[in-house]
Design a protein around this motif. Structure first.
Motif, PDB file in Angstrom:
ATOM      1  N   GLY A  86       0.818  -1.198   0.000  1.00 55.42           N
ATOM      2  CA  GLY A  86       0.000   0.000   0.000  1.00 55.42           C
ATOM      3  C   GLY A  86       0.851   1.246   0.000  1.00 55.42           C
ATOM      4  O   GLY A  86       2.072   1.201  -0.141  1.00 55.42           O
ATOM      5  N   GLY A  87       0.197   2.366   0.166  1.00 53.28           N
ATOM      6  CA  GLY A  87       0.861   3.660   0.138  1.00 53.28           C
ATOM      7  C   GLY A  87      -0.135   4.729  -0.258  1.00 53.28           C
ATOM      8  O   GLY A  87      -1.355   4.492  -0.273  1.00 53.28           O
ATOM      9  N   GLY A  88       0.363   5.873  -0.585  1.00 55.25           N
ATOM     10  CA  GLY A  88      -0.510   6.940  -1.037  1.00 55.25           C
ATOM     11  C   GLY A  88      -1.201   6.594  -2.337  1.00 55.25           C
ATOM     12  O   GLY A  88      -0.687   5.817  -3.148  1.00 55.25           O
ATOM     13  N   SER A  89      -2.382   7.158  -2.545  1.00 51.22           N
ATOM     14  CA  SER A  89      -3.069   6.984  -3.818  1.00 51.22           C
ATOM     15  C   SER A  89      -2.431   7.894  -4.864  1.00 51.22           C
ATOM     16  O   SER A  89      -1.586   8.731  -4.554  1.00 51.22           O
ATOM     17  N   GLY A  90      -2.842   7.713  -6.124  1.00 50.24           N
ATOM     18  CA  GLY A  90      -2.256   8.482  -7.213  1.00 50.24           C
ATOM     19  C   GLY A  90      -1.267   7.702  -8.041  1.00 50.24           C
ATOM     20  O   GLY A  90      -0.719   8.226  -9.013  1.00 50.24           O
TER      21      GLY A  90
END
Length: 345
Positions: A61-65
């Motif tokens: 996971g991580g930040g969206s975009g």
């Protein structure tokens, strides 16, 4: 700013709802079970059949975009769960912990974490909290970007498109019944042998910011950009595609991994679009990548990965990733998977 959104602060929520509707088997089509489901109240996508008993679960996971990363890689053969933060922002420990509990099948949970300070801290904290609930976890921190040693968001090298190859290999190993320590060892080996570098012709526009992260002239390009819209390490006038590829590969091939080996070395190759680059241009870039590797006695193993794997919203640009392969990596790269972004594999 021109974007197909309702409201910037609802973009991640509505994106995940759309993904679940598209890939969750809830449209009433032939009773299809689907690939993913969303955890109630969380920005987390898990594989539809989670938890899988007796299998190590792979979570990233991580930040969206960065779509299709990371939820696009949830499903058999890759990730068991993906945790989505706001655009370019790490998910907090709570959704990571909830994802961990949702996919734990009793064999442990392995985190694939890109090397950004927020991601590392929050996944580590989630793992500690999971331990208090008797869930065994471990993790790898991916740092394949050769452009910088430290940046605004990191201590050490950033984790970029090479992360997707770790997802694929670790997902295949988990489905093959490998143990948590075995997957940890394999992930570390992949990370040690994968290198990436990217460039951009434009910046990108985070929805809530409403303007480009950096300004760049029409005749300029950035070398060494990051996936969170970070400007590059060097700005130059735009050059032909072959020259740009040569610049990126000079840095990648000149790093600490010996890609040539004795008698030729097999590598996996990824030419990754940053979100706003036509496939025409990515294939033009790959043609030069292929030629340079051939000139250096490096064999492209299997089909190259050409497409948008780890993006930066609508940034125009691309990155090149090389992974030096061993037999185990080859086997799991070729293993089947069923994910929303499956057309890329």
């Amino acid at each position: 700013m021109k974007k197909v959104l309702n409201a910037p602060d609802r973009a991640v929520e509505e994106m995940l709802r759309g993904m679940e509707l598209a890939h969750g088997g809830r449209n009433g089509n032939d009773g299809e079970s689907g690939l993913i489901r969303r955890l109630s109240g969380q920005t987390v996508a898990v594989r539809a059949d989670a938890p899988v008993s007796g299998k190590v679960a792979i979570v990233s996971g991580g930040g969206s975009g960065h779509e299709p990363a990371h939820a696009g890689y949830v499903g058999p053969g890759m990730l068991d769960a993906a945790c989505a933060g706001e655009v370019f922002t790490s998910p907090s420990p709570e959704p990571v912990l909830e994802a961990t509990k949702a996919v734990d099948g009793g064999a442990g949970v392995f985190y694939v974490v890109k090397n950004y300070t927020g991601d590392v801290l929050n996944f580590e904290m989630a793992g500690e909290l999971a331990g208090t609930e008797d869930i065994e976890t471990d993790y790898v921190v991916i740092n394949d970007d050769v452009a910088v040693e430290d940046s605004t968001h990191t201590t050490g090298r950033r984790g970029v498109a090479g992360t997707v190859l770790v997802h694929k290999i670790c997902g295949g190993a988990a489905d093959d019944g490998k143990s948590l320590p075995e997957i940890k060892s394999l992930a570390a080996r992949v990370n040690e042998n994968v290198r990436s570098m990217g460039m951009a012709l434009t910046s990108c526009v985070p929805p809530e910011r409403g303007e480009p992260i950096f300004d760049i002239a029409e005749d300029e390009m950035e070398l060494g950009i990051g996936i969170h819209g970070e400007p590059g390490t060097e700005r130059r006038k735009i050059e032909p595609a072959d020259s740009i590829v040569d610049m990126l590969l000079e840095k990648v091939l000149g790093d600490s991994v010996d890609y040539s080996g004795s008698g030729g070395q097999d590598v996996a190759v990824m030419v990754n679009g940053m979100g706003g680059t036509p496939l025409m241009e990515l294939y033009v870039a790959y043609a030069r990548v292929h030629d340079v590797l051939a000139e250096n006695g490096i064999n492209v193993h299997g089909a190259p990965y050409v497409g948008e794997y780890m993006t930066s919203l609508e940034m125009a640009g691309f990155s090149v990733t090389l992974l030096k392969l061993d037999d185990e990596m080859k086997r799991y790269l070729a293993a089947p998977c069923s994910v929303a972004a499956g057309g890329l594999f």
